[in-house]
Enzyme design. Sequence first.
Site, PDB file in Angstrom:
ATOM      1  CG  LEU A  59      -3.630   5.233  -9.676  1.00 33.72           C
ATOM      2  CD1 LEU A  59      -4.270   6.608  -9.544  1.00 33.72           C
ATOM      3  CD2 LEU A  59      -3.947   4.392  -8.448  1.00 33.72           C
ATOM      4  CG  ASP A  60      -6.361  -1.254 -11.901  1.00 34.77           C
ATOM      5  OD1 ASP A  60      -5.292  -1.495 -12.490  1.00 34.77           O
ATOM      6  OD2 ASP A  60      -6.827  -1.967 -10.990  1.00 34.77           O
TER       7      ASP A  60
END
EC number: 5.4.99.25
Length: 329
Positions: free
Chosen positions: A40-41
């Site tokens: 996930l960013d």
Amino acid sequence: MEKPFGFVVIDKPSGLTSHDCVNRLRKVFGIKKIGHSGTLDPAVTGVLPIAIGDATRLISYLQGSKAYTGIIQLGATTNTDDMQGEIIESKAWPLITQNDINYLLENFRGEILQKPPIFSSVHIKGERAYKKARKGEKFDLIPKKVTINKLNLISWSQNKGELLVDVDCSTGTYIRSLARDIGDKIGCGGYLKSLRRTKAYNFIENHSVKLPEKSDFYPEEDKPKVLNPNIFFKHLSSFELISEEEIISWRSGRKISFQNNVKRLKVSKNNEVEDSFIHNNNILVLNKENKILGIACLDESFAIKPKVCLLYTSPSPRDRTRSRMPSSA
């Protein structure tokens, strides 16, 4: 003490990378063998499944889509396709109704071609795209097929130019690209303003827990619960080893035949295999206590062959008293 084995699902906070969360749990559990099942960013929050111990070897056998809730900001384009980047173009969004937007979103449902963001981890001749983009290099990324199972418009703010959407999609889909392409389709540009993941494979928000705080010492009661991995592999058919001899064969990497009793293979309800057997079909192998011993493939001779053998698993104490044969290392 038995080594932890299973999954911890973190509700990832904004500002941390997925690897930051992994490192935190390594300190919590005091082991290095921990890994996440999908990046996930840093700005994205939500469901982050993290495999603990030998469950890391099962990550590639997870199956299912991913789901998100996000805000798409119309009226601007950024170089990263999200709010972390630089605005490279601005344009007023049109007066548009929610019905019009819903009609337009139909273009993005089902199987579509999607070009990844230039600031992404896609490889280009051995180098990550984001590294090339940071150096100012010009390049083009090849669109790839992704599947948007669900794309629902929750709300539309004409004043703010914000679309709140629910997305369920195949692994490998970039929601940033979806935001960019929807903005382009409307004709004013767009980028992803915020995003929360609500599902990854069979992991959902109800499974998630808060990431433990930084500390030099984590008492047992402060450690997050490690979830039994079995519940996340219901898409796989299963096979139970019923004797010490079979467990020894399994641990030694030998085939185990069951042609005289094909009903021992418990076919998953999510698996289309019924009366026929598929070569190399992945099978979850269990012991009598329903503990995962690994992953096998199924061959044409009604036998399972080890693909992932979790060697730490040993026969029950009763079985060990019956045989002192050493296991393979």
